[in-house]
Motif scaffolding. Structure first.
Motif, short mmCIF file in Angstrom:
data_model
loop_
_atom_site.label_atom_id
_atom_site.label_comp_id
_atom_site.label_asym_id
_atom_site.label_seq_id
_atom_site.Cartn_x
_atom_site.Cartn_y
_atom_site.Cartn_z
N ALA A 1 -6.47 -5.40 22.03
CA ALA A 1 -4.97 -5.19 21.97
C ALA A 1 -3.98 -5.83 21.09
O ALA A 1 -3.38 -5.38 20.23
CB ALA A 1 -4.58 -5.25 23.40
N VAL A 2 -4.46 -7.19 21.06
CA VAL A 2 -3.74 -7.96 20.00
C VAL A 2 -4.12 -7.70 18.39
O VAL A 2 -3.09 -7.64 17.54
CB VAL A 2 -4.07 -9.56 20.18
N GLY A 3 -5.42 -7.29 18.48
CA GLY A 3 -5.88 -7.03 17.05
C GLY A 3 -5.20 -5.68 16.46
O GLY A 3 -5.00 -5.80 15.48
N GLU A 4 -5.15 -4.76 17.41
CA GLU A 4 -4.59 -3.52 17.23
C GLU A 4 -3.19 -3.59 16.87
O GLU A 4 -2.62 -2.85 16.00
CB GLU A 4 -4.81 -2.43 18.27
N ALA A 5 -2.46 -4.49 17.63
CA ALA A 5 -1.15 -4.65 17.57
C ALA A 5 -0.71 -5.20 16.05
O ALA A 5 0.28 -4.51 15.42
CB ALA A 5 -0.53 -5.61 18.63
N TRP A 6 -1.41 -6.35 15.60
CA TRP A 6 -1.49 -6.39 14.22
C TRP A 6 -1.88 -5.43 13.23
O TRP A 6 -0.74 -5.10 12.34
CB TRP A 6 -2.30 -7.75 13.81
N ARG A 7 -2.60 -4.48 13.52
CA ARG A 7 -2.83 -3.58 12.57
C ARG A 7 -1.78 -2.67 12.52
O ARG A 7 -1.31 -1.77 11.34
CB ARG A 7 -4.01 -2.87 12.79
N ARG A 8 -1.02 -2.09 13.61
CA ARG A 8 -0.19 -1.21 13.73
C ARG A 8 1.11 -1.57 12.87
O ARG A 8 1.83 -0.76 12.17
CB ARG A 8 0.30 -1.03 15.12
N GLY A 9 1.53 -3.03 12.96
CA GLY A 9 2.58 -3.40 12.43
C GLY A 9 2.50 -4.14 10.92
O GLY A 9 3.31 -4.66 10.38
N ARG A 10 1.23 -3.97 10.36
CA ARG A 10 0.96 -4.66 9.14
C ARG A 10 1.59 -4.30 7.92
O ARG A 10 1.74 -5.18 6.96
CB ARG A 10 -0.50 -4.55 8.85
N PHE A 11 2.54 -3.19 7.93
CA PHE A 11 3.12 -2.74 6.76
C PHE A 11 4.98 -2.94 7.26
O PHE A 11 5.55 -2.76 6.44
CB PHE A 11 2.99 -1.26 6.42
N ALA A 12 4.87 -3.62 8.38
CA ALA A 12 6.39 -3.81 8.63
C ALA A 12 7.14 -4.87 7.92
O ALA A 12 8.53 -4.94 7.98
CB ALA A 12 6.69 -3.99 10.22
N GLY A 13 6.31 -5.62 7.43
CA GLY A 13 7.15 -6.76 6.54
C GLY A 13 8.30 -6.44 5.82
O GLY A 13 9.43 -7.02 5.84
N ASP B 1 14.33 -6.44 4.44
CA ASP B 1 15.47 -5.79 4.03
C ASP B 1 16.46 -5.99 5.29
O ASP B 1 17.61 -6.38 4.98
CB ASP B 1 15.26 -4.23 4.23
N ALA B 2 16.13 -5.85 6.65
CA ALA B 2 17.05 -6.00 7.60
C ALA B 2 17.68 -7.45 7.65
O ALA B 2 18.77 -8.10 8.00
CB ALA B 2 16.36 -5.99 9.15
N LEU B 3 16.68 -8.76 7.35
CA LEU B 3 16.91 -9.97 7.31
C LEU B 3 18.07 -10.16 6.08
O LEU B 3 18.81 -11.23 6.20
CB LEU B 3 15.81 -10.94 7.20
N LEU B 4 17.66 -9.76 5.13
CA LEU B 4 18.85 -9.77 3.87
C LEU B 4 19.94 -9.27 4.39
O LEU B 4 21.00 -10.07 3.99
CB LEU B 4 18.08 -9.19 2.70
N ASP B 5 20.16 -8.42 4.91
CA ASP B 5 21.63 -7.66 5.26
C ASP B 5 22.09 -8.76 6.41
O ASP B 5 23.32 -8.66 6.38
CB ASP B 5 21.23 -6.64 6.22
N LEU B 6 21.49 -9.39 6.85
CA LEU B 6 21.93 -10.66 8.04
C LEU B 6 22.37 -11.86 7.22
O LEU B 6 22.92 -12.79 7.85
CB LEU B 6 21.20 -10.97 9.08
N GLY B 7 22.24 -12.07 6.13
CA GLY B 7 22.17 -13.34 5.47
C GLY B 7 21.57 -14.31 5.37
O GLY B 7 21.56 -15.58 5.33
N VAL B 8 20.02 -13.84 5.28
CA VAL B 8 18.66 -14.91 5.42
C VAL B 8 18.25 -14.93 3.95
O VAL B 8 17.87 -13.55 3.44
CB VAL B 8 17.82 -14.35 6.64
N CYS B 9 17.92 -15.84 3.55
CA CYS B 9 16.96 -16.20 2.47
C CYS B 9 15.59 -15.91 2.84
O CYS B 9 15.09 -16.79 3.58
CB CYS B 9 17.34 -17.45 1.84
N PHE C 1 0.97 -1.26 0.02
CA PHE C 1 0.10 0.08 -0.09
C PHE C 1 0.63 1.34 -0.02
O PHE C 1 0.44 2.24 -0.72
CB PHE C 1 -0.91 -0.05 1.20
N GLU C 2 1.67 1.28 0.66
CA GLU C 2 2.88 2.48 0.95
C GLU C 2 3.37 2.84 -0.40
O GLU C 2 3.70 4.17 -0.65
CB GLU C 2 3.56 2.20 2.16
N ARG C 3 3.51 2.32 -1.43
CA ARG C 3 4.37 2.49 -2.49
C ARG C 3 3.56 2.21 -3.91
O ARG C 3 3.59 3.02 -4.67
CB ARG C 3 5.68 1.82 -2.36
N ALA C 4 2.51 1.27 -3.68
CA ALA C 4 1.97 0.78 -4.84
C ALA C 4 0.98 1.77 -5.40
O ALA C 4 0.44 2.52 -4.65
CB ALA C 4 1.15 -0.60 -4.87
#
Length: 520
Positions: free
Chosen positions: A367-379, A384-392, A183-186
């Motif tokens: 609270a758990v539902g709202e936590a998901w909504r707040r973090g839903r674009f973090a993937g 990127d951080a995992l790629l930097d660490l050497g993760v596929c 959503f943020e870029r498309a």
């Protein structure tokens, strides 16, 4: 990336052996532009010389999408970057058409580019048999053209990004309600070109359900479709344009159905015991017409990973609480309701709970539902951080009928586990229908530094073959075809279907300049 996350990764997939950060543009070798001088002059006459970009940094910025392999190539350029010969930025639909006219005359490939979020090779600047290829960046087509509040139809230019579309519509009291992970870029054009599905598809529909009209530039001239809310005037050609991935024309304007912006929203989470109980509950909600606008069910592995990463004493208490309630293998179900009032949402929530209760669902609260909504674009940022660490780390998705859902999930998981060394394979349902549902997989493994691209290519091929074998599911539910899924499309639509698409392509693009190598 916190030490806790690193420990969690090491426990589940092993310790990555090497890190890899993005290589600066200045360190990359970019081939000189092959765009003929005459074509460049013709493009400059249409859009202005300042909007025909041949600078290496500008070309690198549009040399692919956001798949794991795209991002890996920016860290390991020896794997090969496909760089366009120029980036062209038209200002309006008429300029888009004139740019295509110039490219037809020069026999130059054209790759339409919106937010660049494709994860299937949909915006890779392949040139096919052309001397040169340009990226046609639609960023300047960023207007709300019109809004008909009586008909609830808005016309948006193709380059409008998701947040800006919501802002412009929200200022007038409306919403599109289309919120995918990208959503943020498309962009609006990208949503239509790929048959996108947003997180609230259960309430607002998929993007093709929202499209009521399109305007395209094609090598044979402009094409407009959609004059009424419904028609029996032959096959619906709007749906030929939607999902065409830039191969049947460049979308310049999209007319979409909009709805009044919700006055109230509520997100809530529940836990069910095991995948079977979870999918049974979602199927019941779908078939009784009681789905929440957002309906997302995580399998036990994804739920366990979410809880492990949350950590802390509250999570430990939650695990004990669920065990005490008979939930031995928790599946997290997030439901999000949008409505005209809190009273309307409460009514819909009560109806859903009447379905969930016999399935043994345990309410976890807002609270758990709202936590998901707040973090839903973090993937994407986490990836990127995992790629930097050497993760596929990559995702793939599919969909099938309810009666085949378990078999499809099992086959894809087995294919991924057999083709990768100790991977973590997570899965969730994010789109549900009366007849079936989607499956969205996230895969993590220690990157094979000797052959990082081949590692994922083999895994993706194994998963795709598991999906395509016997037409168990669709090769793509909402990521589109691009180059990655093109080898499997014929198995899904048949030889005749592939011939029909090829014929349509020849009809609008006789010389084959549009998005070479994609779809068919």
């Amino acid at each position: 990336m916190t030490p806790k996350v690193l420990r969690w990764l090491a426990e589940r997939i092993g310790t990555p052996g090497a890190s890899a950060s993005v290589v600066p543009d200045a360190a990359l070798e970019v081939p000189s532009s092959s765009l003929p001088r005459r074509t460049r002059a013709g493009l400059a006459a249409v859009v202005g010389a300042e909007h025909v970009l041949v600078d290496p940094a500008e070309r690198l910025g549009r040399c692919g999408g956001l798949s794991y392999l795209d991002l890996l190539r920016r860290r390991r350029p020896e794997l090969g970057l496909t760089v366009p010969d120029a980036v062209v930025l038209p200002a309006d639909p008429d300029q888009v058409q004139r740019v295509l006219d110039v490219c037809v005359e020069g026999d130059i490939g054209v790759v339409p580019f919106g937010g660049g979020t494709s994860v299937v090779g949909g915006v890779t600047a392949l040139r096919g048999d052309k001397e040169a290829v340009i990226v046609l960046d639609l960023a300047r087509l960023d207007r709300l053209v019109s809004l008909d509040p009586d008909s609830r139809v808005a016309v948006l230019q193709a380059g409008v990004r998701g947040p800006e579309a919501e802002r412009m519509l929200g200022d007038r009291g409306f919403t599109l309600g289309h919120v995918p992970q990208s959503f943020e870029r498309a962009t609006i054009g990208g949503f239509a070109a790929t048959r996108s599905a947003g997180q609230a598809s259960s309430g607002y529909g998929r993007f093709e359900d929202m499209v009521v009209g399109v305007r395209l530039a094609t090598p044979r001239g402009e094409w407009r479709l959609g004059v009424a809310p419904a028609s029996a005037a032959g096959p619906d050609l709007r749906q030929l344009a939607v999902g065409s991935e830039g191969t049947l024309g460049v979308l310049t304007e999209v007319a979409v159905r909009v709805r009044p912006a919700p006055a109230a929203e509520r997100y809530e989470a529940f836990a069910l015991d095991g995948w079977q109980r979870g999918t049974s509950a979602v199927r019941e909600l779908a078939q009784r017409g009681l789905l929440a606008d957002v309906t997302r069910l995580s399998d036990p592995d994804e739920t366990d990973s979410s809880l492990a990463l949350a950590g802390g004493w509250k999570t430990a208490l939650l695990r004990r609480y669920l065990r005490g309630r008979g939930i031995g293998e928790p599946c997290l179900l997030v439901l999000g309701w949008h409505g005209a009032s809190a009273r309307e949402i409460a009514r819909r929530r009560r109806a859903a709970i009447r379905v969930l209760r016999p399935e043994g669902a345990v309410a976890l609260g807002a609270a758990v539902g709202e936590a998901w909504r707040r973090g839903r674009f973090a993937g994407p940022r986490q990836r990127d951080a995992l790629l930097d660490l050497g993760v596929c780390v990559e995702t793939l998705e599919t969909a099938t009928y309810w009666s085949r859902l378990d078999e499809l999930r099992d086959r894809v998981r087995a294919a991924l586990r057999d083709s990768l060394d100790h991977p973590l394979v997570l899965c969730h349902v994010s789109h549900a229908y009366e007849t079936g549902a989607s499956l969205y997989f996230t895969v993590l493994a220690v990157r094979d530094e000797a052959d990082p691209a081949g590692q994922w290519e083999r895994a993706k091929r194994a998963a795709s073959e598991a999906i395509a074998d016997g037409s168990l599911g669709t090769i793509t539910h909402h990521h589109a075809v691009g180059t990655d899924h093109a080898p499997y499309l014929r198995a899904e639509i048949g030889d005749l279907g592939a011939d029909v698409l090829a014929a349509a392509r020849r009809a609008v693009d006789p010389t084959g300049i549009l998005n070479p190598g994609k779809l068919v």
